[in-house]
Design an enzyme around this catalytic site. Sequence first.
Site, PDB file in Angstrom:
ATOM      1  CG  ASP A   1      13.413  34.720 127.072  1.00 18.98           C
ATOM      2  OD1 ASP A   1      12.480  33.893 127.087  1.00 18.98           O
ATOM      3  OD2 ASP A   1      13.543  35.585 126.193  1.00 18.98           O
TER       4      ASP A   1
ATOM      5  CG  ASP B   1      10.510  30.637 126.893  1.00 16.98           C
ATOM      6  OD1 ASP B   1       9.396  30.641 126.349  1.00 16.98           O
ATOM      7  OD2 ASP B   1      11.408  31.469 126.626  1.00 16.98           O
TER       8      ASP B   1
ATOM      9  CG  ASP C   1      10.626  31.978 120.405  1.00 19.07           C
ATOM     10  OD1 ASP C   1      11.077  32.173 119.272  1.00 19.07           O
ATOM     11  OD2 ASP C   1       9.650  31.222 120.628  1.00 19.07           O
TER      12      ASP C   1
END
Length: 235
Positions: free
Chosen positions: A179, A14, A16
């Site tokens: 996240d 991922d 961001d």
Amino acid sequence: MATVKAPITHVIFDMDGLLIDTEKFYTEVQEIILARYNKTFDWSLKAKMMGKKAIEAARVFVEDTGISDSLSAEDFLVEREDMLRTMFPTCEVMPGARRLIQHLHATGVPICVATGSHRRHFDLKTQRHGDLFSLMHHVVLGDDPEVKQGKPSPDVFLAAAKRFEGGPIDPSKILVFEDAPSGVQAAKNAGMSVVMVPDPRLDSSYHKIADQVLSSLLDFNPSEWGLPPLEKEAS
Ligand SMILES: O=P(O)(O)OC[C@@H](O)CO
Ligand SMILES: [Mg+2]
């Protein structure tokens, strides 16, 4: 020898909040906008927005806060854009991200990025980090035509699995780093293993479906997943 959790051959990151610290900018801008309506932005709302495509997150924002009569999702995106545009190019790489990317690349493990971010934001965010992102075999963005729906739909991860050399790669051989709750769910929906590196402010009930939860990428041990071990002295 310790047992391997899953024999991983390919890794998807991922972006961001996982590789770069851009989530704090979204939070800041959303706090500023909500303050105008005498409302506060909290982590239960943040948890529902993060990882999603911009327009999908924007709809959650105006609806959950009850401001949709005054501000449409589309106008919210226009309004936050001026602030985000200047913030994104200043973002830093998250702790441990550089070491892990360089290690996997150097040891020949195919790696890529699968993000909810669209092209324009991706370019702003990675402006200063081209060296790192150039190590990725490919990048799948939120506005890619194959990504019909954002996370938690598996679209972005399935597109990422297809584009590796020899793809599509069997999802059971892929490890995803995420996240966001929506991203962890998307990876599981794609049939992949997932290591979650959540912000400590995120409610721990979101940790449950991840295969492993770490407080930092610095704590990741590749050997546990059958990946080449890190050199002890690497920093
Ligand atoms: O999928 P990632 O890279 O976290 O990006 C999503 C972005 O829109 C911010 O939440
Ligand atoms: Mg993320």
